[in-house]
Design an enzyme around this catalytic site. Structure first.
Site, PDB file in Angstrom:
ATOM      1  N   GLU A  98       9.420   1.819  11.121  1.00 49.54           N
ATOM      2  CA  GLU A  98      10.463   2.818  10.893  1.00 49.54           C
ATOM      3  C   GLU A  98       9.764   4.167  10.894  1.00 49.54           C
ATOM      4  OE1 GLU A  98      12.519   1.441   7.375  1.00 49.54           O
ATOM      5  OE2 GLU A  98      13.401  -0.176   8.531  1.00 49.54           O
ATOM      6  N   LYS A 123       0.885  -1.180   0.000  1.00 47.73           N
ATOM      7  CA  LYS A 123       0.000   0.000   0.000  1.00 47.73           C
ATOM      8  C   LYS A 123       0.915   1.221   0.000  1.00 47.73           C
ATOM      9  CE  LYS A 123      -1.811   3.040   1.991  1.00 47.73           C
ATOM     10  NZ  LYS A 123      -1.586   4.468   1.596  1.00 47.73           N
ATOM     11  N   CYS A 172      13.921  10.995   6.694  1.00 48.52           N
ATOM     12  CA  CYS A 172      13.688  10.579   8.095  1.00 48.52           C
ATOM     13  C   CYS A 172      14.928  10.792   8.943  1.00 48.52           C
ATOM     14  CB  CYS A 172      13.232   9.130   8.151  1.00 48.52           C
ATOM     15  SG  CYS A 172      14.373   7.979   7.379  1.00 48.52           S
ATOM     16  N   GLU A 185       9.220  17.093  14.553  1.00 45.80           N
ATOM     17  CA  GLU A 185       9.713  16.791  13.208  1.00 45.80           C
ATOM     18  C   GLU A 185       9.005  17.695  12.197  1.00 45.80           C
ATOM     19  OE1 GLU A 185       8.539  13.062  11.274  1.00 45.80           O
ATOM     20  OE2 GLU A 185      10.628  12.787  10.679  1.00 45.80           O
TER      21      GLU A 185
HETATM   22  P1  NAD Z   1       2.238   8.748   7.333  1.00 49.06           P
HETATM   23  O1  NAD Z   1       2.407   8.042   8.624  1.00 49.06           O
HETATM   24  O2  NAD Z   1       1.258   9.836   7.225  1.00 49.06           O
HETATM   25  O3  NAD Z   1       1.843   7.711   6.182  1.00 49.06           O
HETATM   26  C1  NAD Z   1       2.648   6.595   5.863  1.00 49.06           C
HETATM   27  C2  NAD Z   1       1.778   5.530   5.231  1.00 49.06           C
HETATM   28  O4  NAD Z   1       0.858   5.049   6.188  1.00 49.06           O
HETATM   29  C3  NAD Z   1       0.945   6.020   4.049  1.00 49.06           C
HETATM   30  O5  NAD Z   1       0.928   5.017   3.065  1.00 49.06           O
HETATM   31  C4  NAD Z   1      -0.432   6.194   4.669  1.00 49.06           C
HETATM   32  O6  NAD Z   1      -1.493   6.064   3.757  1.00 49.06           O
HETATM   33  C5  NAD Z   1      -0.445   5.057   5.658  1.00 49.06           C
HETATM   34  N1  NAD Z   1      -1.386   5.217   6.772  1.00 49.06           N
HETATM   35  C6  NAD Z   1      -1.820   6.368   7.338  1.00 49.06           C
HETATM   36  N2  NAD Z   1      -2.669   6.092   8.354  1.00 49.06           N
HETATM   37  C7  NAD Z   1      -2.768   4.740   8.432  1.00 49.06           C
HETATM   38  C8  NAD Z   1      -3.476   3.847   9.265  1.00 49.06           C
HETATM   39  N3  NAD Z   1      -4.269   4.279  10.234  1.00 49.06           N
HETATM   40  N4  NAD Z   1      -3.342   2.514   9.065  1.00 49.06           N
HETATM   41  C9  NAD Z   1      -2.531   2.057   8.086  1.00 49.06           C
HETATM   42  N5  NAD Z   1      -1.842   2.853   7.251  1.00 49.06           N
HETATM   43  C10 NAD Z   1      -1.953   4.182   7.429  1.00 49.06           C
HETATM   44  O7  NAD Z   1       3.710   9.218   6.933  1.00 49.06           O
HETATM   45  P2  NAD Z   1       4.127  10.127   5.689  1.00 49.06           P
HETATM   46  O8  NAD Z   1       3.687  11.526   5.967  1.00 49.06           O
HETATM   47  O9  NAD Z   1       3.699   9.438   4.439  1.00 49.06           O
HETATM   48  O10 NAD Z   1       5.717  10.020   5.744  1.00 49.06           O
HETATM   49  C11 NAD Z   1       6.547  10.874   6.460  1.00 49.06           C
HETATM   50  C12 NAD Z   1       6.963  10.220   7.762  1.00 49.06           C
HETATM   51  O11 NAD Z   1       7.653   9.000   7.515  1.00 49.06           O
HETATM   52  C13 NAD Z   1       7.935  11.072   8.556  1.00 49.06           C
HETATM   53  O12 NAD Z   1       7.575  11.047   9.915  1.00 49.06           O
HETATM   54  C14 NAD Z   1       9.273  10.363   8.364  1.00 49.06           C
HETATM   55  O13 NAD Z   1      10.233  10.581   9.371  1.00 49.06           O
HETATM   56  C15 NAD Z   1       8.840   8.938   8.302  1.00 49.06           C
HETATM   57  N6  NAD Z   1       9.854   8.128   7.658  1.00 49.06           N
HETATM   58  C16 NAD Z   1      10.596   7.267   8.435  1.00 49.06           C
HETATM   59  C17 NAD Z   1      11.600   6.512   7.857  1.00 49.06           C
HETATM   60  C18 NAD Z   1      12.421   5.578   8.682  1.00 49.06           C
HETATM   61  O14 NAD Z   1      13.040   4.716   8.096  1.00 49.06           O
HETATM   62  N7  NAD Z   1      12.445   5.703   9.985  1.00 49.06           N
HETATM   63  C19 NAD Z   1      11.847   6.613   6.480  1.00 49.06           C
HETATM   64  C20 NAD Z   1      11.072   7.498   5.727  1.00 49.06           C
HETATM   65  C21 NAD Z   1      10.074   8.248   6.320  1.00 49.06           C
END
Ligand code: NAD
Length: 502
Positions: free
Chosen positions: A261, A184, A295, A393
């Site tokens: 992550e 997804k 991230c 963040e």
């Molecule tokens: P997000 O948490 O908003 O969304 C990530 C994914 O989760 C999307 O596909 C979204 O549709 C899905 N999602 C949202 N709510 C959900 C739920 N209730 N159940 C299941 N899936 C759900 O994150 P984002 O805004 O897309 O990405 C940015 C974030 O990702 C930042 O906080 C960044 O630090 C983090 N990030 C972490 C790493 C790491 O390796 N630690 C790497 C890249 C990004």
């Protein structure tokens, strides 16, 4: 070069991919996808719901229970994974072009990410054929061995910041170990993921092994439905810490395997004895590359007071020279933020920062880029640790710089957030560097280095930055069960029960 550069042959709609076929949502629903330079809708993507996830999971489960993939020799799976890597490499420019258009990442950096995606597949293709499992001998009595098995249908949920690469980071090990998957991708950036089906088909991946459902994450939509599906025993998630908490709670009734992550607010600590040229270059790159949507960005820079003024002056000057531009322009170093919603969030932090610190570079839209999601590299100095821009963040090209007086203060400032993803340390004092590395609350530490990753090392965060580690054998461990098989080699010495009166 023009500002409205559009890649050739851009699709107008993208579908799900289930059991080897492209399909619409069962209810026909779609959602708009914007490109971040003009924020116009350029694409309709199928919006998955519970029924679409049910369909994808059923296909993945059938491919796992009855198909060849989990039963193949590791060498056979490895060959297919290498072919995937070859195809990704051969299409790197097209992938980069689409990724850059969809996400706003600078084209040169998107190209690097596409190549990294190929490398992820290659790495896990090699690792799986080298996989050896433990045996434990009790001489003359027992030999015990580990029977490693794929687990089943892995649910992979990914964010928008480097979409294709992060998908490969999960797909590579999940597939290498013989699982089948439902991916997804993030709703802001579904374009590059729509290329996986063709790549996998060409490489010879059997139908049903890879399934893709587009859509939102929230309750009733694709992400939530995948987390709550009883036939998905594993969820590998990358995204915000808050979303991680929700997923954790939703997966709890099923006792699913989770790899998380999450977010970060990583410190880059610059001591007075550091190579200042290298530290300035690296800390500029560390927060402004990938548009600051990284991230592991070193978004808090802690600088020893004796070099603070000089550092700040050089840093602000260099930040002012970072080239903001259109994502497709090879000279661009910072492109457009992914989406107007995210742009608004980053801009709100820029305004908050103006009340919390001293602005020395950026602070708004760069000249000449008054439309679209462009933010000038923004530097706040003298930021107190209580400030929101120190604690939260931002995930954009915004950095907070704070002075410190001694090692203890540096460490306490470094650890003074809820996050613990990465830390960067700049010093030429070996003892200090290692002591700091051992005490800093971060899953990954780089000493006198940018975050150049060795794929064999553990990847993950502590505190609010994650749960579990992937990378190298840790990914193999996450995607497999390790069954212990005990074999008796000697006589059977059972304790005797129930012999009385026989
Ligand atoms: P997000 O948490 O908003 O969304 C990530 C994914 O989760 C999307 O596909 C979204 O549709 C899905 N999602 C949202 N709510 C959900 C739920 N209730 N159940 C299941 N899936 C759900 O994150 P984002 O805004 O897309 O990405 C940015 C974030 O990702 C930042 O906080 C960044 O630090 C983090 N990030 C972490 C790493 C790491 O390796 N630690 C790497 C890249 C990004």
């Amino acid at each position: 070069m023009t500002d409205n550069h559009t890649p050739a042959d851009l699709p107008e709609r993208i579908q799900h991919y289930i059991d080897g076929a492209f399909v619409d949502s069962l209810d026909g629903d779609t959602f708009d996808v914007l490109e971040p330079v003009s924020n116009t809708v350029y694409l309709q993507a199928a919006s998955g719901k519970v029924a679409d996830i049910d369909r994808a999971v059923a296909a993945a489960k059938k491919a796992f229970d009855e198909g060849p993939w989990p039963r193949m020799l590791p060498r056979e799976r490895s060959r297919i994974l290498h072919r995937i890597a070859d195809i990704v490499e051969s299409r790197d420019k097209r992938l980069a072009e689409l990724e850059s258009y969809d996400s706003g990442l600078p084209i040169t950096q998107a190209l690097g990410q596409a190549r990294r995606a190929a490398e992820n597949f290659r790495f896990f293709a090699d690792l799986i054929v080298a996989q050896a499992d433990d045996t434990y001998k009790v001489p003359g009595r027992q030999v015990n061995y580990v029977n490693r098995k794929p687990i089943g249908v892995a649910g992979l949920i990914t964010p928008w910041n480097t979409p294709f690469m992060l998908e490969s980071w999960k797909l590579g090990p999940a597939l290498a170990t013989g699982n089948t998957v439902v991916l997804k991708p993030a709703e802001f950036t579904p374009l590059s993921a729509s290329l996986w089906p063709e790549i996998f088909e060409e490489a010879g991946l059997p139908a049903g092994v890879f399934n893709l459902v587009n859509g939102f994450g929230e309750e009733g939509f694709a992400g939530d439905s995948l987390v709550k599906h009883p036939d998905v025993p594993l969820i590998s998630f990358t995204g915000e810490s808050r979303t991680g908490q929700i997923i954790f709670a939703n997966a709890a009734p099923f006792l699913k395997g989770l790899s998380m992550e999450l977010g970060g607010k990583s410190p880059a600590v610059v001591f007075a004895d550091a190579d200042l040229d290298a530290a300035v270059d690296a800390t500029i790159f560390g927060v402004f590359s990938l548009n600051g949507e990284r991230c592991t960005a070193g978004s808090r820079i802690l600088v020893e007071r004796s070099i603070y003024d000089e550092f700040v002056e050089r840093y602000a000057a260099q930040a002012g020279r970072v080239k903001v531009g259109y994502p497709h322009d090879p000279a661009t170093e910072v492109g457009a933020l992914v989406h107007p919603e995210h742009y608004e969030k980053v801009m709100s932090y820029v305004e908050i920062g103006k009340t919390e610190g001293r602005l020395v570079a950026g602070g708004g839209q760069p000249e000449g880029f008054e439309t679209g999601n462009f933010v000038a590299p923004t530097v706040f100095v003298d930021v107190p640790p209580t400030a929101r821009i120190f604690q939260e963040e931002i995930f954009g090209p915004v950095v907070a710089i704070t002075p410190f007086d001694n090692d203890d203060e540096a460490l306490s400032l470094a650890n003074n957030t809820k996050y613990g993803l990465a830390a960067y340390i700049w010093t030429n004092d070996l003892k200090r560097a290692h002591n700091f590395a051992q005490n800093v609350e971060a899953g990954m530490v780089w000493l006198n280095s940018n975050n150049v990753r060795d794929l064999r090392t553990p990847f993950g965060g502590v505190k609010a930055s994650g749960l579990g580690h992937e990378g190298g054998y840790r990914s193999i461990d996450f995607y497999t069960d390790q069954q212990a098989v005990h074999i008796n080699l000697g006589e059977v010495h059972n304790p005797v029960f129930g012999k009385q009166g026989r």
